[in-house]
Design a protein around this motif. Sequence first.
Motif, PDB file in Angstrom:
ATOM      1  N   ALA A  29       0.565   0.188  -0.525  1.00  0.00           N
ATOM      2  CA  ALA A  29       0.178   0.386  -1.923  1.00  0.00           C
ATOM      3  C   ALA A  29      -1.120  -0.358  -2.234  1.00  0.00           C
ATOM      4  N   GLU A  30      -1.227  -1.576  -1.734  1.00  0.00           N
ATOM      5  CA  GLU A  30      -2.458  -2.352  -1.952  1.00  0.00           C
ATOM      6  C   GLU A  30      -3.649  -1.656  -1.320  1.00  0.00           C
ATOM      7  N   LEU A  31      -3.475  -1.151  -0.111  1.00  0.00           N
ATOM      8  CA  LEU A  31      -4.530  -0.414   0.578  1.00  0.00           C
ATOM      9  C   LEU A  31      -4.982   0.791  -0.262  1.00  0.00           C
ATOM     10  N   LEU A  32      -4.012   1.467  -0.866  1.00  0.00           N
ATOM     11  CA  LEU A  32      -4.302   2.653  -1.665  1.00  0.00           C
ATOM     12  C   LEU A  32      -4.730   2.322  -3.091  1.00  0.00           C
ATOM     13  N   ARG A  33      -4.598   1.038  -3.452  1.00  0.00           N
ATOM     14  CA  ARG A  33      -4.929   0.558  -4.799  1.00  0.00           C
ATOM     15  C   ARG A  33      -4.068   1.235  -5.861  1.00  0.00           C
ATOM     16  N   ILE A  34      -2.772   1.271  -5.560  1.00  0.00           N
ATOM     17  CA  ILE A  34      -1.796   1.801  -6.499  1.00  0.00           C
ATOM     18  C   ILE A  34      -0.635   0.813  -6.585  1.00  0.00           C
ATOM     19  N   PRO A  35       0.168   0.877  -7.640  1.00  0.00           N
ATOM     20  CA  PRO A  35       1.338  -0.009  -7.716  1.00  0.00           C
ATOM     21  C   PRO A  35       2.343   0.292  -6.595  1.00  0.00           C
ATOM     22  N   ARG A  36       3.045  -0.732  -6.144  1.00  0.00           N
ATOM     23  CA  ARG A  36       4.037  -0.556  -5.087  1.00  0.00           C
ATOM     24  C   ARG A  36       5.094   0.457  -5.503  1.00  0.00           C
ATOM     25  N   LYS A  37       5.509   0.416  -6.751  1.00  0.00           N
ATOM     26  CA  LYS A  37       6.532   1.352  -7.228  1.00  0.00           C
ATOM     27  C   LYS A  37       6.049   2.795  -7.119  1.00  0.00           C
ATOM     28  N   THR A  38       4.789   3.026  -7.379  1.00  0.00           N
ATOM     29  CA  THR A  38       4.230   4.372  -7.243  1.00  0.00           C
ATOM     30  C   THR A  38       4.317   4.828  -5.800  1.00  0.00           C
ATOM     31  N   TYR A  39       3.903   3.941  -4.879  1.00  0.00           N
ATOM     32  CA  TYR A  39       3.993   4.299  -3.463  1.00  0.00           C
ATOM     33  C   TYR A  39       5.446   4.535  -3.057  1.00  0.00           C
TER      34      TYR A  39
END
Length: 80
Positions: A29-39
Amino acid sequence: MMGDEVRHMLCQRMRDLREDQEKTQAEIAELLRIPRKTYCNYENGRNNVPNEVLCALADYYHTSTDYLLGRTDNPAPPPG
């Protein structure tokens, strides 16, 4: 809309590739720059994976979007 078989294959391959790299959902998620919950929702099939995320994952894992989507069982990206 994504068919159930395709969604299941995508979710399974996302999880398998992440675990093969010994990464957590939070790290991806960090790599994608999105919240963990979204991933997490992508990986569990609750939300559709946007094209830009699909492409970013294929690039990160050095595979093809066709592999992620179950259109091929060859994880190697196409030449070129």
